[in-house]
Each structure stands twice: as C-alpha cells, then as structure tokens.
Design an enzyme around this catalytic site. Structure first.
Site, PDB file in Angstrom:
ATOM      1  N   SER A   4      10.101  -7.835  12.067  1.00  0.00           N
ATOM      2  CA  SER A   4      11.072  -8.163  11.167  1.00  0.00           C
ATOM      3  C   SER A   4      12.325  -7.832  11.227  1.00  0.00           C
ATOM      4  CB  SER A   4      10.836  -7.282   9.545  1.00  0.00           C
ATOM      5  OG  SER A   4       9.542  -7.599   9.075  1.00  0.00           O
ATOM      6  N   ALA A  47      10.149   0.641   5.141  1.00  0.00           N
ATOM      7  CA  ALA A  47       9.053   0.874   5.923  1.00  0.00           C
ATOM      8  C   ALA A  47       8.287  -0.364   6.832  1.00  0.00           C
ATOM      9  CB  ALA A  47       8.066   1.867   5.286  1.00  0.00           C
ATOM     10  N   PRO A  48       8.128  -0.104   7.699  1.00  0.00           N
ATOM     11  CA  PRO A  48       8.074   0.706   8.874  1.00  0.00           C
ATOM     12  C   PRO A  48       9.372   1.193   9.525  1.00  0.00           C
ATOM     13  CG  PRO A  48       6.984  -0.932   9.948  1.00  0.00           C
ATOM     14  CD  PRO A  48       7.293  -1.495   8.450  1.00  0.00           C
ATOM     15  N   GLY A  49      10.352   0.262   9.340  1.00  0.00           N
ATOM     16  CA  GLY A  49      11.859   0.505   9.798  1.00  0.00           C
ATOM     17  C   GLY A  49      12.379  -0.601  10.876  1.00  0.00           C
ATOM     18  N   GLY A  50      11.931  -1.677  11.003  1.00  0.00           N
ATOM     19  CA  GLY A  50      12.622  -2.862  11.435  1.00  0.00           C
ATOM     20  C   GLY A  50      14.157  -2.987  11.237  1.00  0.00           C
ATOM     21  N   ASP A  86      11.651   4.087   0.413  1.00  0.00           N
ATOM     22  CA  ASP A  86      10.020   3.455   0.683  1.00  0.00           C
ATOM     23  C   ASP A  86       9.150   4.321   0.362  1.00  0.00           C
ATOM     24  OD1 ASP A  86       7.775   1.792   1.463  1.00  0.00           O
ATOM     25  OD2 ASP A  86       9.139   0.491   2.272  1.00  0.00           O
ATOM     26  N   ASP A 140      14.528  -5.769   1.692  1.00  0.00           N
ATOM     27  CA  ASP A 140      13.383  -6.632   2.495  1.00  0.00           C
ATOM     28  C   ASP A 140      12.195  -6.453   1.363  1.00  0.00           C
ATOM     29  OD1 ASP A 140      11.990  -8.509   4.274  1.00  0.00           O
ATOM     30  OD2 ASP A 140      11.566  -6.879   5.735  1.00  0.00           O
ATOM     31  N   LYS A 182      12.200 -14.227  -1.852  1.00  0.00           N
ATOM     32  CA  LYS A 182      11.292 -14.935  -2.144  1.00  0.00           C
ATOM     33  C   LYS A 182      11.488 -16.284  -2.747  1.00  0.00           C
ATOM     34  CE  LYS A 182       6.329 -13.975  -3.073  1.00  0.00           C
ATOM     35  NZ  LYS A 182       6.031 -15.049  -2.329  1.00  0.00           N
TER      36      LYS A 182
HETATM   37  C1  SAM Z   1       8.142  -6.681   4.212  1.00  0.00           C
HETATM   38  S1  SAM Z   1       8.149  -4.869   3.899  1.00  0.00           S
HETATM   39  C2  SAM Z   1       9.758  -4.061   4.765  1.00  0.00           C
HETATM   40  C3  SAM Z   1       9.646  -4.404   6.533  1.00  0.00           C
HETATM   41  C4  SAM Z   1      10.655  -3.783   6.800  1.00  0.00           C
HETATM   42  N1  SAM Z   1      11.920  -4.480   6.225  1.00  0.00           N
HETATM   43  C5  SAM Z   1      10.762  -3.678   8.289  1.00  0.00           C
HETATM   44  O1  SAM Z   1      11.721  -4.301   9.056  1.00  0.00           O
HETATM   45  O2  SAM Z   1      10.115  -2.822   8.864  1.00  0.00           O
HETATM   46  C6  SAM Z   1       8.489  -4.460   2.367  1.00  0.00           C
HETATM   47  C7  SAM Z   1       8.544  -3.214   1.987  1.00  0.00           C
HETATM   48  O3  SAM Z   1       8.880  -3.070   0.761  1.00  0.00           O
HETATM   49  C8  SAM Z   1       8.341  -1.726   0.265  1.00  0.00           C
HETATM   50  N2  SAM Z   1       8.318  -1.983  -1.477  1.00  0.00           N
HETATM   51  C9  SAM Z   1       7.656  -2.569  -2.265  1.00  0.00           C
HETATM   52  N3  SAM Z   1       8.238  -2.474  -3.544  1.00  0.00           N
HETATM   53  C10 SAM Z   1       9.304  -1.407  -3.408  1.00  0.00           C
HETATM   54  C11 SAM Z   1      10.176  -0.666  -4.367  1.00  0.00           C
HETATM   55  N4  SAM Z   1       9.742  -1.012  -5.692  1.00  0.00           N
HETATM   56  N5  SAM Z   1      10.840   0.336  -3.829  1.00  0.00           N
HETATM   57  C12 SAM Z   1      10.822   0.536  -2.563  1.00  0.00           C
HETATM   58  N6  SAM Z   1      10.128  -0.028  -1.533  1.00  0.00           N
HETATM   59  C13 SAM Z   1       9.289  -1.118  -1.909  1.00  0.00           C
HETATM   60  C14 SAM Z   1       6.656  -1.616   0.732  1.00  0.00           C
HETATM   61  O4  SAM Z   1       6.202  -0.367   0.752  1.00  0.00           O
HETATM   62  C15 SAM Z   1       7.176  -2.340   2.240  1.00  0.00           C
HETATM   63  O5  SAM Z   1       7.267  -1.413   2.907  1.00  0.00           O
END
Ligand code: SAM
Length: 354
Positions: free
Chosen positions: A183, A216-219, A235, A271, A300
C-alpha cells in the site's frame, strides 16, 4: 477529430462515461459517451469537430477522477505491412508534436500488444522525426498512439501539461523493499499526482508532523517517515518493527474515527476501509477544525452509481467548507494503485505554516 478517447481501470468505463458526459453537458459540448465493459477505455463522441479540443481546453486533466489518460483524435486502420507510411499520411494534417507515447489498454490483450509497441516505437520515432512531425519540445502537443491491435490505432493529441504524467496514466514506481506493505505505493502515487514535484521539499519535509489513521502495518507511515516526519500511527493492529525502530513513530491503539491530536499536525492520512461517508466526514472534521493542513484519504466506492456517489460526497465537502468560509483545495483521483476506491487530497489554503 471529433472523439475524446480516455483510458481507465478495467471495469470503470461507465464511471468515465458518466463523468465526461456531466462535464460536457455543463460546458455545452454536444455529444455522447460510449464504452464497452472491461475494455479499460471510453470515448466521448462530439457532434462538432471542435468539441474534444474545447473539452480539453476547459477541463484540467488532473481534476478528472476516473480517466487515466485522454487524447483527442480518431481511430484509423493500419495495414499488415508498412504501417508507418499510413500513419505519416494521416499525420499530414497534424501539427509538429513535442513528444510521442505509444499506449495500449490496461487489459490482457493490451499487455500482449505492448511488445509490438516496443518494437514499433524506434522506427516510427525515426520516421516522424525525419518527416518533421516530431521534435523534443514540451510546449508542443504530445502525440498519443493507442493501439487496440496491430491493425487499429487511435491517433490523438493532448497537451503535455494537461494529460497523464505517465504513459496510460500508469506510474512506474519501485516498491521500496524496506516498506512494510505494498500500500505504500498508493501514498507515493498520491503525492506524485497531487503535489507538484518542485513543491515536495516545501510540503513534505522533516520538520513536519503527521497522523496516519488505520496505519498498520505501516506502508503509509513509511512514506511519511521517509520524508523525515514525526508520525502518530493509529491502529489496533501491530506496526512493523523496522518503523518503530526509527524513533519517529508513536503507535497508539485507538479508534481512528474519534482520535484527535493534542496539537494540530501538518498531515493526516487515512487508509481505513469504511463507508465512504464516514471517511469523508473525517476530512470535514480534520480540515475544518484545522487539525491538519493537508490530508490524503481513501474513499471506498459503493457497488452502484460509483461516480454519482463520489461526486455527491465531494460536493458536500466543498459546499460545507464554503459555507464556513474555509478555503480548501480538493482533489480526487482513482489512482493506478487504487482498486475499488478513489483517493482524495485536501489542502487548507488559508492556514500558514506553524
Ligand atoms: C488497508 S489497512 C491500512 C494499510 C496501511 N495504510 C499500510 O500502508 O500498511 C486498514 C487498517 O485500518 C485499521 N482500522 C480499521 N478500522 C479502524 C479504526 N476505526 N481505527 C483505526 N484503525 C482502523 C485496520 O486495523 C487496518 O490495519
């Protein structure tokens, strides 16, 4: 030259048609949009030959959401041999161009054709230069040849500064091996798209702070850290250790929809995969309350009426800020690295750097 030809992600042809038809109606350019599903392209056929040029003059390509590339021109048929002579004959009515891109659609058939394009490009370039049709000059129009097959090509023109940054709108970004997720390329592409390269040092630098919601994981955090920023990563999931080791990241297990920073930050990125209206509301809160100056947030897409829904949310955001007297620049694009989503970029224009 009555056709405006556009590339897009396969499956989003209908969105391109809705979007361009809406702009054309607003600008009084008569014509109709058409596309076949899963072809990764769409056309707007204008009633007048000047129609496509007017659309390209009145619209900024970077403001369009679903088209990845555009060109005005026409399809021509090519023979099995000596395609160059036929192209040169057709190009007799064209101005001298400043650059040449050979493109294919983003489909499996298109991928197969790219080998043909690679071989064809050098002799074509030589012939065009020899005929005075091609010079290295960014102020001149770009010649875009989109091959549907070895026998059919859309011969089109676009201004180099008002069309895609990369052939077919597909960025050539290298995945950084140290990044925790693929990501990461989404945020990097967003920056390329929304921030002019010569403003990166001023708008993405090491004295800045950022919040990454759903990190998470941090991209995405990786991209902020790479620019030297101090990042708060929100996260419940774990962040990559390599990022935590930089000392630039504070990880908070909190809800991204209720978290607010104690001090305003420069950047908020998000994200989280949620209902688009919820993510849009985050933008309204963070930018509206001055919690950040710039933001990149994914929206989305719904299953149906995807363009109409995005437009409705963007209009709501824009009108809300206008009513509050807040000056914000709003951009939205389906990036190459986006799938069932679009990426929004918002920037407060009335807040000075702290
Ligand atoms: C698509 S992933 C993010 C990937 C991240 N941008 C990366 O580049 O690694 C979506 C993340 O949103 C987190 N998430 C979902 N609902 C959330 C909330 N209400 N608050 C915080 N984090 C949330 C999930 O745990 C997941 O790790």
């Amino acid at each position: 030259m009555n056709t405006l030809f556009m590339h897009c992600r396969p499956g989003f042809e209908g969105e391109v048609c809705s979007e361009i038809a809406e702009h054309a109606a607003r600008l009084n350019v008569a014509g109709y949009a058409r596309a076949k599903p899963q072809t990764a392209c769409a056309e707007f056929i204008c009633n007048d030959a000047e129609g496509p040029e007017r659309l390209m003059r009145e619209l900024r390509f970077s403001q369009l959401i679903f088209p990845r590339q555009w060109a005005r021109g026409a399809f021509i048929e090519l023979p099995e041999t000596d395609r160059i002579s036929v192209l040169l004959e057709h190009l007799a009515q064209f101005p001298t161009c400043g650059s040449l891109w050979l493109e294919v659609m983003d489909t499996n058939d298109g991928k197969e054709l790219s080998n043909f394009c690679r071989k064809f490009e050098a002799p074509l370039r030589k012939a065009l230069t020899g005929a005075g049709k091609l010079q290295d000059d960014a102020s001149k129009p770009r010649l875009l040849l989109t091959f549907k097959s070895g026998r059919e090509v859309f011969v089109g023109l676009a201004a180099a500064d008002n069309s895609a940054m990369w052939p077919m709108g597909i960025p050539r970004l290298k995945f950084p091996r140290e990044a925790p997720s693929r990501s990461t390329l989404k945020l990097e592409e967003a920056w390329h798209h929304f921030i002019p390269r010569d403003e990166w040092d001023e708008r993405l630098h090491g004295d800045m702070t950022g919040v990454d919601l759903g990190a998470a994981p941090g991209g995405w955090t990786y991209q902020l850290v790479k620019r030297g920023m101090l990042v708060t990563a929100i996260d419940n999931g774990p962040m990559a250790e390599s990022l935590m080791d930089t000392g630039l990241v504070q990880h908070l297990m909190a809800d991204g929809f209720t978290y607010k920073p104690k001090q305003p930050v420069d950047w908020m990125v998000c994200d989280i995969v949620e209902k688009p209206a919820r993510n849009a509301a985050l933008l309204e809160t963070w930018l509206g309350e001055g919690l950040c100056r710039e933001a990149v947030v994914n929206l989305k897409l719904p299953m149906k009426q995807r363009y109409a829904e995005v437009r409705r949310l963007l209009d709501r955001i824009e009108e809300g800020f206008k009513a509050r007297g807040i000056k914000v620049a709003i951009g939205c694009k389906q990036l190459y690295h986006d799938r069932e989503e679009v990426t929004c970029h918002l920037r407060r224009l009335d807040l000075k750097r702290r």
